[in-house]
Enzyme design. Structure first.
Site, PDB file in Angstrom:
ATOM      1  CD  GLU A 177      -2.959  -0.939   2.388  1.00 30.23           C
ATOM      2  OE1 GLU A 177      -2.720  -0.123   3.304  1.00 30.23           O
ATOM      3  OE2 GLU A 177      -3.940  -1.717   2.401  1.00 30.23           O
ATOM      4  CD  GLU A 265      -4.167  -5.399   3.546  1.00 27.83           C
ATOM      5  OE1 GLU A 265      -2.965  -5.594   3.262  1.00 27.83           O
ATOM      6  OE2 GLU A 265      -4.543  -4.446   4.238  1.00 27.83           O
TER       7      GLU A 265
END
Ligand code: CA
Length: 362
Positions: A177, A265
């Protein structure tokens, strides 16, 4: 004559019917497929994955959607990388894919390089059970994958690709991320391109998942200026209590641009990992992902004291998230087929039970 044969025929029919019923009931019990049958595992069925026109395709040329779970951060929860847990995931949950979340900063690989050994153990446990496995270079804090803390990326992926690139099981995820004031085209894409090129020199074909700006949300921006190479996917991460239609619109745009979106995710909670679980909103998301055949991986397989965790915490932290490297990371029971499992009422959280049901319903 007529009357004489009437009874035996009825009798014979009855006996036949009863025998059939008996056979059926025995058949169901006796012939229930063993989930450990090596010819039925996800990788046995789908083999080498590829991406064609933004779709995930298996070795038979069919579109495929993978579903599974991600470990919590391995710097805290390497205890979940054990044979019994992977048995439970493969055979009691029926997951297609396990993600190994190797943090790099935050007491991760940069300061504890032996976490690469934990990743290798996880890869081998997944290969033995015919599951796909995502090797996640968990860029999180700091948010720029070019930060010195992440300098080990080329060595790490060279090691993994050289050792496991020949296995169709392995999926690379090169930045979890990215976050902060980073531009896709100027900052992130050049990093992604260099990692894709490096991996492709060793492994010509396994899937590579590429993180996108703003905590892997701006999948539309990445899809508009894609990385060059084959079998690439773009990460979309969501937390059902925080993200909804606006993020689904971004996913739609990427799909329209014919780039593969992969939800490496997602959680049933708020983006913090806690709060909820928001199961109705989660279902809305999963319906959307099914509709577009977007693969997903649930966060997270740990007993961290938070709502998104799959395993029950040993103790609550009074609003503070407690890291608990002990507890039910290894399943405590074995079912009648000899398969380890986490007893749902005892060791699975509400979120964990719900996610397992979604995977089993598939
Ligand atoms: Ca390969």
């Amino acid at each position: 004559m007529h009357k004489f044969f009437r009874f035996p025929i009825k009798f014979i029919l009855l006996v036949t019917l009863a025998s059939l019923l008996l056979l059926l009931s025995f058949g169901c019990a006796g012939f229930r497929a063993d989930p450990r049958d090596p010819s039925r595992t996800p990788v046995a069925r789908h083999g080498q994955l590829s991406v064609q026109n933004g779709r995930l395709i298996n070795q038979h040329g069919e579109e495929v959607q993978l579903k599974g779970v991600s470990t919590g951060g391995l710097q805290h929860y390497e205890g979940v990388v054990n044979a019994e847990a992977f048995d439970a995931l493969a055979y009691d949950w029926g997951v297609d894919v396990v993600r190994l979340a190797m943090y790099v900063g935050e007491a991760g690989y940069a300061t504890r390089p032996r976490l690469a050994d934990v990743v290798e153990r996880g890869i081998e446990l997944a290969i033995e059970r015919g599951m796909y496995v995502i090797v996640d270079w968990h860029v999180h804090v700091p948010g720029d994958p070019r930060h010195p803390v992440y300098a080990g990326a080329p060595d790490f992926f060279t090691r993994i690709a050289e050792k496991y690139g020949e296995y169709p099981h392995v999926i690379y995820e090169i930045m979890n991320e990215p976050n902060g004031p980073l531009d896709w085209s100027l900052d992130l894409k050049p990093y992604a391109q260099s990692m894709v090129d490096l991996i492709r020199e060793i492994d010509p074909n396994n899937l590579i998942i590429i993180g996108t700006p703003n905590w892997s949300q701006d999948v539309d921006i990445a899809a508009a200026d894609p990385v060059e190479g084959v079998n690439l996917a773009y990460a979309l991460h969501f937390y059902a209590g925080t993200h909804g239609d606006a993020l689904r619109d971004k996913a739609r745009k990427a799909v329209e641009l014919e780039q593969l979106v992969f939800v490496s995710e997602w959680g049933t909670s708020l983006a913090s990992g806690d709060g909820g679980p928001f199961l109705e909103k989660s279902l809305e998301w999963l319906d959307f992902l099914d509709e577009h055949k977007i693969s997903w991986v649930n966060w997270n397989l740990s007993n961290r004291d938070e709502i998104s965790a799959i395993l029950t915490a040993l103790r609550r932290g009074n609003g503070l998230t407690v890291i608990q490297p002990q507890g039910p990371l290894r399943p405590s029971r074995v079912n009648s087929q000899g398969i380890p499992y986490w007893p749902p009422d005892e060791h699975l959280t509400e979120s964990g039970r719900w996610v397992r049901e979604q995977i089993l319903a598939d």
